[in-house]
Write a protein that holds these residues in place. Sequence first.
Motif, mmCIF file in Angstrom:
data_model
loop_
_atom_site.group_PDB
_atom_site.id
_atom_site.type_symbol
_atom_site.label_atom_id
_atom_site.label_comp_id
_atom_site.label_asym_id
_atom_site.label_seq_id
_atom_site.Cartn_x
_atom_site.Cartn_y
_atom_site.Cartn_z
ATOM 1 N N LEU A 109 0.753 -1.323 -0.117
ATOM 2 C CA LEU A 109 0.126 0.051 -0.019
ATOM 3 C C LEU A 109 0.921 1.217 -0.061
ATOM 4 C CD1 LEU A 109 -2.843 -1.071 2.735
ATOM 5 C CD2 LEU A 109 -2.851 -0.968 0.041
ATOM 6 N N GLY A 110 2.100 0.999 0.240
ATOM 7 C CA GLY A 110 3.135 2.216 0.184
ATOM 8 C C GLY A 110 3.312 3.084 -0.981
ATOM 9 N N LYS A 111 3.707 4.185 -0.838
ATOM 10 C CA LYS A 111 4.063 4.735 -2.057
ATOM 11 C C LYS A 111 5.197 4.704 -2.763
ATOM 12 C CE LYS A 111 0.313 7.062 -1.270
ATOM 13 N NZ LYS A 111 -0.858 6.421 -1.811
ATOM 14 N N ARG A 112 6.409 4.023 -2.146
ATOM 15 C CA ARG A 112 7.728 3.757 -2.626
ATOM 16 C C ARG A 112 7.334 2.448 -3.019
ATOM 17 N NH1 ARG A 112 11.854 2.092 1.250
ATOM 18 N NH2 ARG A 112 12.969 1.628 -0.611
ATOM 19 N N ASN A 113 8.280 2.245 -4.359
ATOM 20 C CA ASN A 113 8.193 1.001 -5.165
ATOM 21 C C ASN A 113 9.348 0.273 -4.838
ATOM 22 O OD1 ASN A 113 5.641 1.224 -6.548
ATOM 23 N ND2 ASN A 113 6.401 2.879 -8.222
ATOM 24 N N GLY A 114 9.316 -0.600 -4.244
ATOM 25 C CA GLY A 114 10.420 -1.619 -3.780
ATOM 26 C C GLY A 114 10.597 -2.497 -4.895
ATOM 27 N N ILE A 115 11.632 -3.273 -5.035
ATOM 28 C CA ILE A 115 11.849 -4.388 -5.882
ATOM 29 C C ILE A 115 10.912 -5.415 -5.954
ATOM 30 C CG2 ILE A 115 13.239 -6.200 -6.758
ATOM 31 C CD1 ILE A 115 15.705 -4.441 -5.515
ATOM 32 N N LEU A 116 10.419 -5.817 -4.544
ATOM 33 C CA LEU A 116 9.431 -6.906 -4.186
ATOM 34 C C LEU A 116 8.198 -6.530 -4.903
ATOM 35 C CD1 LEU A 116 8.689 -9.793 -3.473
ATOM 36 C CD2 LEU A 116 8.682 -8.581 -1.124
ATOM 37 N N LYS A 117 7.811 -5.335 -4.589
ATOM 38 C CA LYS A 117 6.527 -4.727 -4.857
ATOM 39 C C LYS A 117 6.395 -4.818 -6.448
ATOM 40 C CE LYS A 117 3.409 -0.698 -4.284
ATOM 41 N NZ LYS A 117 3.437 0.609 -3.474
ATOM 42 N N LEU A 118 7.441 -4.143 -7.001
ATOM 43 C CA LEU A 118 7.156 -4.210 -8.469
ATOM 44 C C LEU A 118 7.165 -5.616 -9.239
ATOM 45 C CD1 LEU A 118 9.915 -1.379 -9.110
ATOM 46 C CD2 LEU A 118 7.544 -1.263 -9.394
ATOM 47 N N ILE A 119 7.733 -6.551 -8.504
ATOM 48 C CA ILE A 119 7.606 -7.834 -9.168
ATOM 49 C C ILE A 119 6.282 -8.270 -9.080
ATOM 50 C CG2 ILE A 119 8.468 -10.199 -8.832
ATOM 51 C CD1 ILE A 119 11.300 -9.088 -8.208
ATOM 52 N N LEU A 120 5.938 -8.408 -7.664
ATOM 53 C CA LEU A 120 4.316 -8.924 -7.338
ATOM 54 C C LEU A 120 3.352 -8.016 -8.039
ATOM 55 C CD1 LEU A 120 4.450 -9.391 -3.637
ATOM 56 C CD2 LEU A 120 4.468 -10.929 -5.340
ATOM 57 N N MET A 121 3.307 -6.823 -8.387
ATOM 58 C CA MET A 121 2.599 -5.961 -9.153
ATOM 59 C C MET A 121 2.566 -6.537 -10.666
ATOM 60 S SD MET A 121 2.826 -1.994 -7.687
ATOM 61 C CE MET A 121 2.081 -1.146 -8.923
ATOM 62 N N TYR A 122 3.891 -6.592 -11.313
ATOM 63 C CA TYR A 122 3.869 -6.993 -12.579
ATOM 64 C C TYR A 122 3.339 -8.236 -12.685
ATOM 65 C CZ TYR A 122 5.892 -8.788 -16.822
ATOM 66 O OH TYR A 122 6.123 -9.421 -17.872
ATOM 67 N N GLU A 123 3.576 -9.258 -11.696
ATOM 68 C CA GLU A 123 2.993 -10.685 -11.997
ATOM 69 C C GLU A 123 1.291 -10.393 -11.896
ATOM 70 O OE1 GLU A 123 1.422 -14.286 -9.827
ATOM 71 O OE2 GLU A 123 1.637 -12.466 -8.701
ATOM 72 N N GLY A 124 0.936 -9.699 -10.964
ATOM 73 C CA GLY A 124 -0.503 -9.440 -10.973
ATOM 74 C C GLY A 124 -1.248 -9.112 -12.380
ATOM 75 N N MET A 125 -0.450 -8.058 -13.023
ATOM 76 C CA MET A 125 -0.918 -7.488 -14.187
ATOM 77 C C MET A 125 -0.662 -8.619 -15.244
ATOM 78 S SD MET A 125 0.456 -3.572 -14.285
ATOM 79 C CE MET A 125 2.342 -4.111 -13.890
ATOM 80 N N ALA A 126 0.366 -9.547 -15.247
ATOM 81 C CA ALA A 126 0.402 -10.304 -16.358
ATOM 82 C C ALA A 126 -0.806 -11.477 -16.251
ATOM 83 C CB ALA A 126 1.777 -11.039 -16.129
ATOM 84 N N LYS A 127 -1.368 -11.954 -15.070
ATOM 85 C CA LYS A 127 -2.333 -12.648 -14.670
ATOM 86 C C LYS A 127 -3.725 -11.934 -15.626
ATOM 87 C CE LYS A 127 -1.040 -15.580 -11.239
ATOM 88 N NZ LYS A 127 -1.173 -15.913 -9.758
ATOM 89 N N ASP A 128 -3.789 -10.844 -15.574
ATOM 90 C CA ASP A 128 -4.992 -9.792 -15.792
ATOM 91 C C ASP A 128 -5.026 -9.750 -17.485
ATOM 92 O OD1 ASP A 128 -5.798 -9.954 -13.067
ATOM 93 O OD2 ASP A 128 -5.103 -7.697 -12.824
ATOM 94 N N ASP A 129 -3.838 -9.928 -18.109
ATOM 95 C CA ASP A 129 -4.079 -9.727 -19.635
ATOM 96 C C ASP A 129 -4.843 -10.313 -20.496
ATOM 97 O OD1 ASP A 129 -1.763 -8.059 -19.419
ATOM 98 O OD2 ASP A 129 -0.402 -9.246 -19.788
#
Length: 146
Positions: A109-129
């Motif tokens: 939920l934080g504003k910073r984009n850490g490496i792990l957050k970016l990976i998890l967000m990308y993985e979530g977007m890949a599933k929604d394609d």
Amino acid sequence: MSFDPQGGRAFGLLKAQQEEGLDSINQEFLADPKYRDEEDLDSKLEAFKKKYMEFDRNDRGDIDMMGLKRMLEKLGVAKTHLELKKMMSEVTGGATETISYKDFIRMMLGKRNGILKLILMYEGMAKDDGEKPSGPPPKKMIADLP
């Protein structure tokens, strides 16, 4: 090899207790005024809980270094031990060797984009394609080439 019918039941009970604990933490975040403007907070927390439970392999309510390693390998993003330590430190602020569920939610939920957050967000977007094509690709003729 013998089959233990109690093993599955005990595991189910353990998972139910874990989910109950995470639901309790989700309620804390829902009641926290700091997050009241977060859009779709309830559904986000539910998604975070499912993802967290998937990778909490030790069922102690935290993700350790091996759990983080398995998570990233499953997502196809293998990391070195040093990179894992850096990610762990980003999420926990260097305070612990494990990622608690509260740390995990704060990261997501934080504003910073850490490496792990970016990976998890990308993985979530890949599933929604949407739907991926199935079966063999259609045959091409030489005349079809540009």
